[in-house]
Design a protein around this motif. Structure first.
Motif, PDB file in Angstrom:
ATOM      1  N   SER A 118      94.611 120.166 -35.308  1.00 23.47           N
ATOM      2  CA  SER A 118      94.439 120.235 -36.762  1.00 23.47           C
ATOM      3  C   SER A 118      93.825 118.952 -37.306  1.00 23.47           C
ATOM      4  O   SER A 118      93.067 118.982 -38.265  1.00 23.47           O
ATOM      5  N   ASP A 119      94.229 117.841 -36.719  1.00 26.81           N
ATOM      6  CA  ASP A 119      93.855 116.516 -37.243  1.00 26.81           C
ATOM      7  C   ASP A 119      93.032 115.778 -36.198  1.00 26.81           C
ATOM      8  O   ASP A 119      93.563 115.042 -35.406  1.00 26.81           O
ATOM      9  N   ASN A 120      91.732 115.989 -36.164  1.00 24.24           N
ATOM     10  CA  ASN A 120      90.947 116.733 -37.125  1.00 24.24           C
ATOM     11  C   ASN A 120      89.901 117.604 -36.445  1.00 24.24           C
ATOM     12  O   ASN A 120      89.061 118.204 -37.100  1.00 24.24           O
ATOM     13  N   GLU A 153      88.973 106.996 -37.904  1.00 25.38           N
ATOM     14  CA  GLU A 153      89.737 107.358 -39.109  1.00 25.38           C
ATOM     15  C   GLU A 153      91.205 106.999 -38.948  1.00 25.38           C
ATOM     16  O   GLU A 153      91.841 106.488 -39.871  1.00 25.38           O
ATOM     17  N   GLU A 154      91.746 107.273 -37.770  1.00 26.24           N
ATOM     18  CA  GLU A 154      93.193 107.065 -37.572  1.00 26.24           C
ATOM     19  C   GLU A 154      93.561 105.578 -37.471  1.00 26.24           C
ATOM     20  O   GLU A 154      94.738 105.239 -37.397  1.00 26.24           O
ATOM     21  N   VAL A 155      92.569 104.727 -37.442  1.00 28.73           N
ATOM     22  CA  VAL A 155      92.858 103.293 -37.424  1.00 28.73           C
ATOM     23  C   VAL A 155      92.221 102.584 -38.627  1.00 28.73           C
ATOM     24  O   VAL A 155      92.041 101.364 -38.624  1.00 28.73           O
ATOM     25  N   ALA A 426     100.844 117.461 -37.358  1.00 27.67           N
ATOM     26  CA  ALA A 426      99.893 116.348 -37.243  1.00 27.67           C
ATOM     27  C   ALA A 426     100.668 115.066 -36.952  1.00 27.67           C
ATOM     28  O   ALA A 426     101.745 114.837 -37.521  1.00 27.67           O
ATOM     29  N   HIS A 427     100.171 114.254 -36.075  1.00 23.29           N
ATOM     30  CA  HIS A 427     100.773 112.969 -35.673  1.00 23.29           C
ATOM     31  C   HIS A 427     102.091 113.155 -34.914  1.00 23.29           C
ATOM     32  O   HIS A 427     102.727 112.163 -34.558  1.00 23.29           O
ATOM     33  N   SER A 428     102.546 114.377 -34.718  1.00 25.83           N
ATOM     34  CA  SER A 428     103.809 114.639 -34.017  1.00 25.83           C
ATOM     35  C   SER A 428     103.517 115.349 -32.704  1.00 25.83           C
ATOM     36  O   SER A 428     102.409 115.818 -32.479  1.00 25.83           O
TER      37      SER A 428
HETATM   38 MN    MN Z   1      95.572 111.818 -38.954  1.00 23.08          MN
END
Ligand code: MN
Ligand code: BES
Length: 465
Positions: A118-120, A153-155, A426-428
């Motif tokens: 989902s991300d992303n 993006e995630e950083v 997301a993130h999990s």
């Molecule tokens: Mn994210």
């Protein structure tokens, strides 16, 4: 349009297989050991774009590369739209939490499970496939499109602003389309008109110059883990308010319109609590859960480290203790001034028994754009057609650092059309992408180019919203 939609339906199996290939790449931007996977990820995206008939380029940056890909340019003036996404993903930890390995995508119960589903990756892949459908069916695209797919993006997207500045002439556009947010359910597609910003901090307190025997020395020197706990515990009070002086000074109150919109979302605290698996909900007094998690600023501890973490016990006074914090921000807070307030406050309250270090990390400005202009109307029409349901207007609590960059550097506003469902994780562990969100998202994207094409053609070239 019928040809495009038929193509999307007929090829969905293949799209899912392609998305699985994309999801097999462990493009974890935060970890240096994955640097070559990041390059492979960028190449995969560029190659995939070329195979679809786009002109694609991998732009190196001092960090991870950015992929730029254009639809074939045809003579005549057409509206120009950027589509933003990111191929980087969060680390998959904790690995024990996954029911199948994070980089071995699997479809179970109508959902595709993998880190980044989902991300992303899945979300921007929906746009890529909608564009493929136009190109492969020979349907004229009503807009000239440029994909900007980045790897940081995630950083915090540190190097993307420089690419936008350097390539401003080519990237100038009427608006940006981003599917990197959520939708409340398959029956409630959503246009997100606000995101929280973020300020990241790392705190370290150091006492003795080495770990000490807690029997021999304990009691005669401050315990850094205790000092850090006391410092942190005081940062939020029993009412869920951040205690840092000045923290709320710039916060804009929610308008009556917004509180009404939020009140219309189907939300039940009891069900929400069960979904989260927490014994009770908690948050700032005077606000609903929906308001707290999307439209109010917060302070979170993301990680806490000190002393012995191995099996059994070890009797020490640790030499140091550290914490990673992030603060979520809302208009008109800015990460730079919040970091200043935090540093000054921590210095003021830190006792002389430890040395304090505070390092600022990435930051992102909060974002808010009116959901009432013609671009928003075009997006809502596309959501309605793609999902066959009446869309809702929402604010969301996550951050996308570059949206304010698009505004400042390209003078373009973003349409946030999220496809992640609340249980996407997301993130999990066990992140997933719902295949109906994927197909609805592709249809929404197909309609969006037509809607935006019409809306933008009607409009004088220079007005921005
Ligand atoms: Mn994210
Ligand atoms: N897709 C999210 C942002 C998001 C999540 C927006 C949920 C709205 C709802 C994005 O990939 C993300 O996780 N961003 C980070 C940014 C940070 C690391 C600078 C975030 O919000 O933590």
């Amino acid at each position: 349009m019928d040809k495009v939609l038929t193509y999307l339906h007929a090829n969905e199996r293949r799209f899912i297989d392609e998305l699985k290939d994309y999801l097999r790449l462990p493009t974890i931007s935060a970890q240096a050991e994955h640097a070559s996977d990041m390059v492979a990820g960028a190449r995969w995206v560029a190659d995939h774009c070329r195979a679809m008939g786009l002109q694609a380029e991998v732009c190196p940056t001092p960090g991870h590369p950015v992929v730029l890909a254009n639809t074939p340019r045809r003579p005549g003036k057409r509206p120009r739209v950027l589509i933003y996404g990111h191929y980087d993903v969060q680390p998959p930890d904790p690995l024990e939490g996954w029911e199948s390995p994070p980089f071995e995508p699997r479809v179970v119960g109508g959902r595709l499970f993998a880190r980044g589903a989902s991300d992303n990756k899945g979300q921007h892949f929906a746009h890529l496939k909608a564009v493929e459908a136009y190109l492969r069916t020979g349907t004229e695209l009503p807009c000239d499109l440029t994909f900007v797919i980045e790897g940081e993006e995630e950083v915090g997207s540190a190097h993307l602003p420089e690419v936008l500045r350097r390539r401003r002439a080519e990237l100038t556009c009427d608006c940006v389309v981003i599917s990197d947010t959520g939708m409340p359910s398959l029956k409630l597609p959503a246009l997100t008109y606000a995101l929280r910003g973020i300020a990241a901090l790392e705190i370290k307190v150091t006492g003795p110059n080495r770990d000490l025997h807690s029997g021999i020395y304990g009691g005669s020197v401050a315990n850094p883990a205790m000092v850090l706990s006391q410092l942190l515990a005081g940062l939020v009070n029993q009412q869920g308010r951040v205690t840092v002086p000045g923290f709320y000074a710039k916060v804009k109150a929610l308008s009556a319109f917004e509180r009404r919109q939020m009140g219309r979302l189907p939300h039940q605290d009891a069900a929400y609590r069960r979904f989260l698996g927490a014994p009770a909900l908690f948050g700032e007094r005077g606000y609903t859960s929906e308001e707290r998690r999307t439209a109010r600023p917060t302070l979170e501890i993301n990680g806490l480290t000190s002393g012995y973490q191995g099996e059994g016990s070890k009797t020490i006074v640790p030499s140091w203790a550290g914490a990673k914090l992030t603060l979520r921000l809302v208009p008109d807070q800015s990460p730079a001034s919040i970091v200043r307030l935090m540093k000054a406050h921590l210095r003021r309250i830190c006792p002389p028994t430890v040395r304090l270090e505070v390092k600022a990390g990435h930051g992102a400005e909060p974002y808010w754009v009116s959901p009432e202009g013609p671009l928003a109307a075009a997006a809502l029409a596309a959501l309605r057609r793609g999902f066959g349901r009446e869309p809702v207007l929402i604010r969301e609590g996550g951050s996308i650092p570059i949206v304010v960059g698009f505004r400042k550097i390209l003078r373009a506003e973003s349409l946030l059309l999220g496809l992640a469902l609340p249980d996407a994780n997301a993130h999990s562990p066990n992140e997933s992408f719902h295949l109906e969100a994927f197909s609805g998202g592709m249809r929404m994207s197909a309609h969006l180019w037509a809607e935006l094409g019409q809306t933008l053609a009607r409009r004088p070239a220079s007005s921005a919203s």
